[in-house]
Design a protein around this motif. Sequence first.
Motif, PDB file in Angstrom:
ATOM      1  N   ASP A   1      58.137  42.364  40.570  1.00  9.84           N
ATOM      2  CA  ASP A   1      58.484  43.160  41.746  1.00  9.84           C
ATOM      3  C   ASP A   1      57.623  44.411  41.829  1.00  9.84           C
ATOM      4  OD1 ASP A   1      59.518  44.722  39.727  1.00  9.84           O
ATOM      5  OD2 ASP A   1      61.581  44.126  40.094  1.00  9.84           O
ATOM      6  N   ASP A   2      56.530  44.395  41.083  1.00  5.24           N
ATOM      7  CA  ASP A   2      55.666  45.574  41.027  1.00  5.24           C
ATOM      8  C   ASP A   2      54.254  45.066  40.805  1.00  5.24           C
ATOM      9  OD1 ASP A   2      54.385  47.961  40.445  1.00  5.24           O
ATOM     10  OD2 ASP A   2      55.995  48.715  39.157  1.00  5.24           O
ATOM     11  N   MET A   3      53.310  45.679  41.525  1.00  9.93           N
ATOM     12  CA  MET A   3      51.933  45.216  41.403  1.00  9.93           C
ATOM     13  C   MET A   3      51.048  46.455  41.326  1.00  9.93           C
ATOM     14  SD  MET A   3      50.290  42.195  43.585  1.00  9.93           S
ATOM     15  CE  MET A   3      50.486  42.916  45.177  1.00  9.93           C
ATOM     16  N   ARG A   4      50.183  46.507  40.310  1.00  3.34           N
ATOM     17  CA  ARG A   4      49.318  47.684  40.169  1.00  3.34           C
ATOM     18  C   ARG A   4      47.872  47.222  40.187  1.00  3.34           C
ATOM     19  NH1 ARG A   4      53.242  51.188  36.164  1.00  3.34           N
ATOM     20  NH2 ARG A   4      55.082  50.646  37.386  1.00  3.34           N
ATOM     21  N   VAL A   5      47.158  47.765  41.135  1.00  4.82           N
ATOM     22  CA  VAL A   5      45.795  47.328  41.392  1.00  4.82           C
ATOM     23  C   VAL A   5      44.899  48.550  41.342  1.00  4.82           C
ATOM     24  CG1 VAL A   5      44.301  46.212  43.092  1.00  4.82           C
ATOM     25  CG2 VAL A   5      46.694  45.516  42.916  1.00  4.82           C
ATOM     26  N   TRP A   6      43.751  48.436  40.670  1.00  6.71           N
ATOM     27  CA  TRP A   6      42.874  49.592  40.654  1.00  6.71           C
ATOM     28  C   TRP A   6      41.407  49.214  40.628  1.00  6.71           C
ATOM     29  CZ3 TRP A   6      45.440  47.633  36.617  1.00  6.71           C
ATOM     30  CH2 TRP A   6      44.886  47.632  35.345  1.00  6.71           C
TER      31      TRP A   6
ATOM     32  N   SER B   1      35.833  53.481  40.007  1.00 10.68           N
ATOM     33  CA  SER B   1      36.271  54.854  40.273  1.00 10.68           C
ATOM     34  C   SER B   1      37.641  55.161  39.678  1.00 10.68           C
ATOM     35  CB  SER B   1      36.340  55.085  41.779  1.00 10.68           C
ATOM     36  OG  SER B   1      37.435  54.368  42.317  1.00 10.68           O
ATOM     37  N   GLY B   2      38.421  54.126  39.377  1.00 12.41           N
ATOM     38  CA  GLY B   2      39.763  54.359  38.867  1.00 12.41           C
ATOM     39  C   GLY B   2      40.803  54.586  39.963  1.00 12.41           C
ATOM     40  N   ALA B   3      40.387  54.546  41.255  1.00 17.53           N
ATOM     41  CA  ALA B   3      41.356  54.709  42.347  1.00 17.53           C
ATOM     42  C   ALA B   3      42.397  53.595  42.256  1.00 17.53           C
ATOM     43  CB  ALA B   3      40.644  54.656  43.692  1.00 17.53           C
ATOM     44  N   ARG B   4      43.666  53.975  42.456  1.00 15.61           N
ATOM     45  CA  ARG B   4      44.733  53.008  42.231  1.00 15.61           C
ATOM     46  C   ARG B   4      45.653  52.865  43.416  1.00 15.61           C
ATOM     47  NH1 ARG B   4      46.902  51.898  37.389  1.00 15.61           N
ATOM     48  NH2 ARG B   4      45.267  52.135  35.859  1.00 15.61           N
ATOM     49  N   ILE B   5      46.343  51.738  43.422  1.00 13.10           N
ATOM     50  CA  ILE B   5      47.417  51.554  44.388  1.00 13.10           C
ATOM     51  C   ILE B   5      48.528  50.801  43.683  1.00 13.10           C
ATOM     52  CG2 ILE B   5      46.526  49.389  45.360  1.00 13.10           C
ATOM     53  CD1 ILE B   5      47.453  50.538  48.127  1.00 13.10           C
ATOM     54  N   GLN B   6      49.749  51.182  44.007  1.00  7.32           N
ATOM     55  CA  GLN B   6      50.882  50.496  43.410  1.00  7.32           C
ATOM     56  C   GLN B   6      51.771  49.963  44.525  1.00  7.32           C
ATOM     57  OE1 GLN B   6      53.384  52.948  40.943  1.00  7.32           O
ATOM     58  NE2 GLN B   6      54.804  51.276  40.518  1.00  7.32           N
TER      59      GLN B   6
ATOM     60  N   ALA C   1      52.618  42.864  37.864  1.00  7.38           N
ATOM     61  CA  ALA C   1      51.353  42.125  37.938  1.00  7.38           C
ATOM     62  C   ALA C   1      50.237  43.152  37.971  1.00  7.38           C
ATOM     63  CB  ALA C   1      51.323  41.270  39.196  1.00  7.38           C
ATOM     64  N   TRP C   2      49.212  42.936  37.143  1.00  6.13           N
ATOM     65  CA  TRP C   2      48.118  43.914  37.020  1.00  6.13           C
ATOM     66  C   TRP C   2      46.826  43.312  37.531  1.00  6.13           C
ATOM     67  CZ3 TRP C   2      49.722  48.527  34.813  1.00  6.13           C
ATOM     68  CH2 TRP C   2      50.907  48.497  34.080  1.00  6.13           C
ATOM     69  N   GLN C   3      46.047  44.108  38.248  1.00  5.85           N
ATOM     70  CA  GLN C   3      44.724  43.612  38.629  1.00  5.85           C
ATOM     71  C   GLN C   3      43.723  44.763  38.675  1.00  5.85           C
ATOM     72  OE1 GLN C   3      43.623  40.024  40.914  1.00  5.85           O
ATOM     73  NE2 GLN C   3      43.515  41.400  42.632  1.00  5.85           N
TER      74      GLN C   3
ATOM     75  N   PHE D   1      47.881  50.567  32.549  1.00  7.37           N
ATOM     76  CA  PHE D   1      47.371  49.250  32.173  1.00  7.37           C
ATOM     77  C   PHE D   1      48.425  48.496  31.368  1.00  7.37           C
ATOM     78  CE2 PHE D   1      46.503  52.039  28.822  1.00  7.37           C
ATOM     79  CZ  PHE D   1      45.538  52.946  29.210  1.00  7.37           C
ATOM     80  N   PRO D   2      48.272  47.182  31.303  1.00 10.54           N
ATOM     81  CA  PRO D   2      49.327  46.389  30.674  1.00 10.54           C
ATOM     82  C   PRO D   2      49.383  46.549  29.166  1.00 10.54           C
ATOM     83  CG  PRO D   2      47.492  44.982  31.337  1.00 10.54           C
ATOM     84  CD  PRO D   2      47.206  46.345  31.882  1.00 10.54           C
ATOM     85  N   VAL D   3      50.477  46.072  28.625  1.00 11.59           N
ATOM     86  CA  VAL D   3      50.656  45.963  27.176  1.00 11.59           C
ATOM     87  C   VAL D   3      49.479  45.148  26.622  1.00 11.59           C
ATOM     88  CG1 VAL D   3      52.150  44.805  25.480  1.00 11.59           C
ATOM     89  CG2 VAL D   3      53.162  46.035  27.411  1.00 11.59           C
TER      90      VAL D   3
END
Lengths: 465, 260
Positions: free
Chosen positions: A100-105, A109-114, A238-240, A327-329
């Motif tokens: 239920d959560d997605m983190r993309v960066w 540049s390291g710019a992120r969106i969640q 979910a990480w990308q 970042f993920p485990v």
Amino acid sequence: MGSTTGRKFSDIQSDVYDVVIVGGGVSGLTLAAALKASPYTSALKVALIEGMSLAPATKWDPSPDQLSNRVSSITPASQAFLQKIGVWDYVYPERVRQYDDMRVWDGVSGARIQFDSFQLDAAGAPMAYMTENLNLQQALLESLAEAPGDNQVKIFDSTKVEQITNSTDQLDDVDLSSWPAVKLSNGSTLRARLLIGADGVNSPVRSYAGIESRGWDYGQHGLVATLTMEWDDRQDIAWQRFLPTGPIALLPMPGGKASLVWSTTPKLAAHLKSLDPKAFCTLVNAAFRLELADLNYLYTRSDPEEIEAEFEWRDGMLPMEDEGAKFPVRVVEVQENTRASFPLRMRHCDSYVAPRVALVGDAAHTTHPLAGQGLNLGQGDVASLMSVIERAVVRGADIGDEVVLQEYWAERYPANHVMLGVVDKLQKLYCTDSKPVVALRSAGLEVVASMDWIKKLIMKQATGI
Amino acid sequence: MRPLLNNTRAIRHIRSYTYKTEPSKYPGHVPTNCLQKLFLAAGSGIYSFFNPRRGDLIATLGEATALPPLMYRLRDVMLSDPTGRRILRERPRITSKTLDIAALRKYPANTVGKVYSEWLDLEGVSPDTRAPVRYIDDAECAYVMQRYRECHDFYHAITGLPIIIEGEIALKMFEFANTLIPMTGIGAVLAPLRLKPKQRERLRTIYFPWAIKNGATAKPLINVYWEEVLDRDVQELRDELGIEKPPDLRQLRKLKISHL
């Protein structure tokens, strides 16, 4: 009257079907299950042909600590459809993990969106369900087996399609000429009122129908693997990360496992596949955590101990507070024989339909896995085609009539085209480390990340609800 | 009557721009914000323009103008090279304590150590004349700057450029082409304004072309572990790094040659 081929009437009749589905993948099986689940279409005579054996799916006996590397992300819209046609009840729930959560960066540049479901005003509602394709296939086959005996879908597995021609037969008062005749490797020939191509990228059905497929190759390979995490992160995330060589995604799976989809250059994919398993895990960790300069350096190394030492040094310099948030485990193990790669491409057919032919799923379109939409676009096709067939049956129209099928194409083509286009542009936008492009895309991402209503809009499109 | 600056909120607001700083990130770090860096750069720049011998001011100018993207670039140059990575990992320092100058004097002729010690003696300087980095806000980039600064004398030694202002300017241009540290570029462009036309011509026609060509094509000098190459032949190292020795500046000055 009578057969022009000189065969007996009864021979032909047993081989005449309302719907012949070529392809026993998720799309083909879903269409078969949907046809049997609908009160309007359950009486149709349906056959399904699959070149490979379906036994691995029907006799699937999964062990809890092993996961197949063929995994899909199922959007809530697809899940709702599978629920509606009664298939979801057969899915092993303990082998499904929702997030239920997605983190993309941006890896440069390291710019992120969640994205999280709180922003959809649906706290805790899943954004997608992760499960093995086999889990879906076995559920679909199980639900097909539940249909009453005389009404079951006739499944020909381990059977190849040798040739598809136009039938020249005449059956009673039905003119079978112009019906596709599918010649199988077991010697029989099936005649189809409606032939469905669910037979993947190099669809024989599409070739028969003379439909052109257009697109390009991304020059990237998708590397998949089943990974074990250091511990089971109870946050379902979910990480990308977008690296200039392609995005790397880690999707949570049940039991502290995760599924990796790493799009990268063919050369690197080959290197990563041949790497020592421990060093491979370290590189996955590095790809999520370290600077690009570190990652590019580690790509050139192959001594596991050196890779480990270099990683530990750089990883030790990361701020503690980023742990689990940015970042993920850590990945600690890669399941044996799950590293595989395949070329990534974009394809879209000019049309999904021809007289007595319709294409669904990968036969009609192929996309980059970065948005996790591949399987879901196919599910959308099936849902749309189903409602078109249902309407045709209710009206007493011929379900193979191109005019009837056009409705399906008209509904799905624009939607798929937008999704393929957006994914394609994202791929192109992020596969560069050119300074001005990175600056622009990062500024853009930060604007989007700060505006909840845009995020909601994106989420709506991506989840299909 | 109300005092003019009684509005504490306004004062706090002004302070938030002038005094608010991040916590210190490494020993000796003086956190500064953009405005403070701008003042530091302007002050040290103007003062060192008129007093080029003030190495401490030039160091401050270097730190205040070290734009983070360029410092991260230089760090990434180090991270992309096995030796550069080892330097970043071990963070060696060059001082008269870590480097036995007396022993270097006894090295065979034409070794890096010998040339360096000769150069130190000739110019009358010591490795301890280098100020510690204070104004760079990332600990690793601060070390990169420190390393550049401490290796600067080796650059003199390997190029043979003397510490007189002309040599210093030529070397700055070389360093700018090789490291992209902004201060080196600023120095190379602005410092010649103080020179005589003859000297400027010499730089323009002989030393700048040499500096730009060699700086840009040579391997990154920041990745040289100087402490480990002291016993190597200096010409061999020059060849390995891709540096041609420039014409002897002291000789050209003596002969009053301003172009070749």
